[in-house]
Design a protein around this motif. Structure first.
Motif, PDB file in Angstrom:
ATOM      1  N   TYR A 139      32.705  43.837 -41.942  1.00  0.00           N
ATOM      2  CA  TYR A 139      31.750  42.764 -41.693  1.00  0.00           C
ATOM      3  C   TYR A 139      32.423  41.404 -41.530  1.00  0.00           C
ATOM      4  O   TYR A 139      31.830  40.488 -40.954  1.00  0.00           O
ATOM      5  CB  TYR A 139      30.688  42.732 -42.790  1.00  0.00           C
ATOM      6  CG  TYR A 139      29.693  43.863 -42.642  1.00  0.00           C
ATOM      7  CD1 TYR A 139      28.824  43.905 -41.560  1.00  0.00           C
ATOM      8  CD2 TYR A 139      29.632  44.896 -43.566  1.00  0.00           C
ATOM      9  CE1 TYR A 139      27.927  44.941 -41.398  1.00  0.00           C
ATOM     10  CE2 TYR A 139      28.725  45.942 -43.413  1.00  0.00           C
ATOM     11  CZ  TYR A 139      27.880  45.954 -42.331  1.00  0.00           C
ATOM     12  OH  TYR A 139      26.992  46.988 -42.171  1.00  0.00           O
ATOM     13  N   LEU A 140      33.652  41.272 -42.019  1.00  0.00           N
ATOM     14  CA  LEU A 140      34.409  40.063 -41.714  1.00  0.00           C
ATOM     15  C   LEU A 140      34.715  39.979 -40.223  1.00  0.00           C
ATOM     16  O   LEU A 140      34.812  38.889 -39.653  1.00  0.00           O
ATOM     17  CB  LEU A 140      35.714  40.036 -42.508  1.00  0.00           C
ATOM     18  CG  LEU A 140      35.621  39.681 -43.994  1.00  0.00           C
ATOM     19  CD1 LEU A 140      36.989  39.797 -44.661  1.00  0.00           C
ATOM     20  CD2 LEU A 140      35.051  38.278 -44.197  1.00  0.00           C
ATOM     21  N   LEU A 141      34.827  41.130 -39.572  1.00  0.00           N
ATOM     22  CA  LEU A 141      35.116  41.162 -38.144  1.00  0.00           C
ATOM     23  C   LEU A 141      33.855  41.036 -37.293  1.00  0.00           C
ATOM     24  O   LEU A 141      33.812  40.240 -36.351  1.00  0.00           O
ATOM     25  CB  LEU A 141      35.838  42.468 -37.787  1.00  0.00           C
ATOM     26  CG  LEU A 141      37.278  42.603 -38.276  1.00  0.00           C
ATOM     27  CD1 LEU A 141      37.814  44.003 -37.969  1.00  0.00           C
ATOM     28  CD2 LEU A 141      38.172  41.551 -37.636  1.00  0.00           C
ATOM     29  N   HIS A 184      34.008  36.533 -28.692  1.00  0.00           N
ATOM     30  CA  HIS A 184      34.682  36.321 -29.971  1.00  0.00           C
ATOM     31  C   HIS A 184      34.729  34.828 -30.287  1.00  0.00           C
ATOM     32  O   HIS A 184      34.522  33.984 -29.406  1.00  0.00           O
ATOM     33  CB  HIS A 184      36.090  36.920 -29.950  1.00  0.00           C
ATOM     34  CG  HIS A 184      36.960  36.415 -28.829  1.00  0.00           C
ATOM     35  ND1 HIS A 184      37.625  35.204 -28.882  1.00  0.00           N
ATOM     36  CD2 HIS A 184      37.246  36.957 -27.614  1.00  0.00           C
ATOM     37  CE1 HIS A 184      38.299  35.018 -27.763  1.00  0.00           C
ATOM     38  NE2 HIS A 184      38.081  36.061 -26.971  1.00  0.00           N
ATOM     39  N   ARG A 185      35.008  34.495 -31.521  1.00  0.00           N
ATOM     40  CA  ARG A 185      34.906  33.118 -31.987  1.00  0.00           C
ATOM     41  C   ARG A 185      35.954  32.187 -31.370  1.00  0.00           C
ATOM     42  O   ARG A 185      35.854  30.969 -31.490  1.00  0.00           O
ATOM     43  CB  ARG A 185      34.964  33.040 -33.507  1.00  0.00           C
ATOM     44  CG  ARG A 185      36.278  33.366 -34.134  1.00  0.00           C
ATOM     45  CD  ARG A 185      36.245  33.200 -35.664  1.00  0.00           C
ATOM     46  NE  ARG A 185      35.900  31.847 -36.064  1.00  0.00           N
ATOM     47  CZ  ARG A 185      34.771  31.514 -36.678  1.00  0.00           C
ATOM     48  NH1 ARG A 185      33.867  32.416 -36.969  1.00  0.00           N
ATOM     49  NH2 ARG A 185      34.544  30.264 -37.018  1.00  0.00           N
ATOM     50  N   PRO A 200      30.025  26.268 -27.188  1.00  0.00           N
ATOM     51  CA  PRO A 200      28.793  27.016 -26.889  1.00  0.00           C
ATOM     52  C   PRO A 200      28.593  28.187 -27.849  1.00  0.00           C
ATOM     53  O   PRO A 200      27.608  28.915 -27.722  1.00  0.00           O
ATOM     54  CB  PRO A 200      29.049  27.521 -25.472  1.00  0.00           C
ATOM     55  CG  PRO A 200      30.530  27.769 -25.444  1.00  0.00           C
ATOM     56  CD  PRO A 200      31.138  26.670 -26.300  1.00  0.00           C
ATOM     57  N   LEU A 201      29.504  28.374 -28.794  1.00  0.00           N
ATOM     58  CA  LEU A 201      29.424  29.502 -29.714  1.00  0.00           C
ATOM     59  C   LEU A 201      28.364  29.268 -30.781  1.00  0.00           C
ATOM     60  O   LEU A 201      28.220  28.153 -31.293  1.00  0.00           O
ATOM     61  CB  LEU A 201      30.773  29.728 -30.394  1.00  0.00           C
ATOM     62  CG  LEU A 201      31.931  30.163 -29.500  1.00  0.00           C
ATOM     63  CD1 LEU A 201      33.239  30.063 -30.265  1.00  0.00           C
ATOM     64  CD2 LEU A 201      31.713  31.582 -28.993  1.00  0.00           C
ATOM     65  N   ILE A 202      27.623  30.315 -31.112  1.00  0.00           N
ATOM     66  CA  ILE A 202      26.714  30.274 -32.255  1.00  0.00           C
ATOM     67  C   ILE A 202      27.547  30.621 -33.483  1.00  0.00           C
ATOM     68  O   ILE A 202      27.888  31.790 -33.701  1.00  0.00           O
ATOM     69  CB  ILE A 202      25.544  31.247 -32.075  1.00  0.00           C
ATOM     70  CG1 ILE A 202      24.705  30.831 -30.854  1.00  0.00           C
ATOM     71  CG2 ILE A 202      24.684  31.294 -33.329  1.00  0.00           C
ATOM     72  CD1 ILE A 202      23.543  31.772 -30.556  1.00  0.00           C
ATOM     73  N   LEU A 203      27.876  29.627 -34.257  1.00  0.00           N
ATOM     74  CA  LEU A 203      28.789  29.805 -35.380  1.00  0.00           C
ATOM     75  C   LEU A 203      28.079  29.901 -36.721  1.00  0.00           C
ATOM     76  O   LEU A 203      28.730  30.151 -37.739  1.00  0.00           O
ATOM     77  CB  LEU A 203      29.794  28.650 -35.419  1.00  0.00           C
ATOM     78  CG  LEU A 203      30.752  28.557 -34.219  1.00  0.00           C
ATOM     79  CD1 LEU A 203      31.606  27.301 -34.309  1.00  0.00           C
ATOM     80  CD2 LEU A 203      31.629  29.797 -34.135  1.00  0.00           C
ATOM     81  N   LEU A 212      34.598  37.440 -36.474  1.00  0.00           N
ATOM     82  CA  LEU A 212      35.167  37.375 -35.131  1.00  0.00           C
ATOM     83  C   LEU A 212      34.098  37.484 -34.043  1.00  0.00           C
ATOM     84  O   LEU A 212      34.103  36.737 -33.065  1.00  0.00           O
ATOM     85  CB  LEU A 212      36.197  38.497 -34.963  1.00  0.00           C
ATOM     86  CG  LEU A 212      36.963  38.534 -33.642  1.00  0.00           C
ATOM     87  CD1 LEU A 212      37.798  37.269 -33.456  1.00  0.00           C
ATOM     88  CD2 LEU A 212      37.862  39.771 -33.581  1.00  0.00           C
ATOM     89  N   LEU A 213      33.170  38.417 -34.196  1.00  0.00           N
ATOM     90  CA  LEU A 213      32.142  38.631 -33.171  1.00  0.00           C
ATOM     91  C   LEU A 213      31.119  37.499 -33.191  1.00  0.00           C
ATOM     92  O   LEU A 213      30.572  37.176 -34.246  1.00  0.00           O
ATOM     93  CB  LEU A 213      31.447  39.971 -33.421  1.00  0.00           C
ATOM     94  CG  LEU A 213      30.337  40.349 -32.431  1.00  0.00           C
ATOM     95  CD1 LEU A 213      30.922  40.583 -31.041  1.00  0.00           C
ATOM     96  CD2 LEU A 213      29.589  41.593 -32.908  1.00  0.00           C
ATOM     97  N   ARG A 214      30.858  36.934 -32.029  1.00  0.00           N
ATOM     98  CA  ARG A 214      29.905  35.829 -31.911  1.00  0.00           C
ATOM     99  C   ARG A 214      29.092  35.952 -30.627  1.00  0.00           C
ATOM    100  O   ARG A 214      29.512  36.600 -29.663  1.00  0.00           O
ATOM    101  CB  ARG A 214      30.632  34.477 -31.893  1.00  0.00           C
ATOM    102  CG  ARG A 214      31.343  34.133 -33.181  1.00  0.00           C
ATOM    103  CD  ARG A 214      30.368  33.876 -34.311  1.00  0.00           C
ATOM    104  NE  ARG A 214      31.047  33.604 -35.575  1.00  0.00           N
ATOM    105  CZ  ARG A 214      30.429  33.381 -36.719  1.00  0.00           C
ATOM    106  NH1 ARG A 214      29.117  33.383 -36.761  1.00  0.00           N
ATOM    107  NH2 ARG A 214      31.104  33.148 -37.821  1.00  0.00           N
TER     108      ARG A 214
END
Length: 302
Positions: free
Chosen positions: A97-99, A281-282, A255-258, A216-218
């Motif tokens: 889940y960290l990834l 990815h982030r 533009p990333l949803i962080l 990592l996944l975004r």
């Protein structure tokens, strides 16, 4: 107001992209949720013990241990040092889940998610008011309370009333009181607080949100220059406060949803008819150049 804004949510995406592309992540999530639930039911229902246990703790094919890290945290708070297999199982889950993002658990695995989604669908169809909306940090306070109660009672406190665990046990042993808990969650989201359980109260979601803060996944709004203000993404997003910073960001802003609140459910990708959103990815902060002037600019010019 634009004419497109008055269309039913997702209708323009269906017309331009086709029904499958306008629903693909929703359908894939339902398949994923059903798949994980079925894995745990194969043993009790059909005698195929590929996975033994529950989402709180399991062993796959007798070899791979998986442990809910929140259960491990409660065990440690209660003063119980777990076995090595539980530690290894929790480490595997944490790394995953960290990834991919902590709240991927909420939208792709949790069997309560279809219940709350059904409540939201009916809430909208009935035209009910938004209702009471607890502060979003309430779930963090509840998470702290769960750990405190575990420490005071020497038990894994949340598992006694966790709707997720109760639903799994109920499907195996007969629902009984488990039906009441699941029904309460449904009725709470339907009549009391729109998207209230997952978005404001659930301590499991709060924990996984913290876990995935730097995942990592975004989802990226890299195509935000093409946005035509239809608002469909805001309508379908279970945590729609996460969209605006990425979608309405100024030049040079990511533009990333962080936000860790994002569940990576993919519904914004589904319903956007102009393909503003995509999984990435982030470290991918590129922004697509507009292929044509966005609709809102043409209206402004007029």
């Amino acid at each position: 107001m634009k004419e497109k804004t008055n269309l039913p949510v997702g209708e323009e995406a269906i017309r331009l992209k086709g029904w499958w592309r306008a629903h693909r992540f929703l359908l894939l999530r339902r398949l994923s949720q059903g798949f994980f639930l079925l894995l745990f039911l194969l043993g009790p229902w059909f005698g195929l013990w590929w996975v033994a246990g529950t989402l709180a703790g399991s062993r796959t094919f007798g070899l791979l241990p998986l442990t809910d890290p929140l259960v491990l945290a409660q065990s440690l708070a209660a003063g119980h040092w777990p076995e090595l297999t539980a530690l290894i199982g929790a480490a595997i889950v944490v790394m995953a889940y960290l990834l991919i993002g902590g709240r991927v658990y909420c939208s792709w695995v949790c069997p309560i998610n279809p219940v709350t989604d059904a409540a939201h669908w009916l809430h909208v169809r009935l035209g009910l008011q938004k209702g009471w909306q607890p502060k979003r940090h309430t779930r963090l306070w509840l998470l702290g309370t769960v750990l405190a109660v575990s420490a005071l009672t020497g038990s894994i406190a949340w598992e006694a009333i966790n709707p997720i665990t109760m639903l799994q046990r109920g499907l195996v042993f007969g629902m009984g009181f488990a039906w009441a808990l699941v029904a309460l969650v449904f009725l709470f989201d339907l009549l009391v607080s729109r998207r209230g359980w997952c978005g404001h109260l659930c301590p499991v979601g709060a924990f996984y949100g913290l876990l995935g803060t730097h995942s990592l996944l975004r989802v990226s709004a890299a195509g935000r220059a093409a946005c035509d203000d239809c608002m469909d993404c805001f309508a379908v997003c279970p945590e729609n406060q996460v969209i605006a910073p990425a979608l309405r960001g100024k030049d040079g802003e990511t533009p990333l949803i962080l936000s860790p609140d994002c569940t990576n459910c993919g519904r914004c990708v589904d319903v956007c008819s102009v393909d503003v959103f995509a999984f990435t990815h982030r470290f991918d902060s590129h922004i697509d150049a507009p292929s044509s002037p966005p609709e809102r600019s043409r209206h402004s010019a007029a």
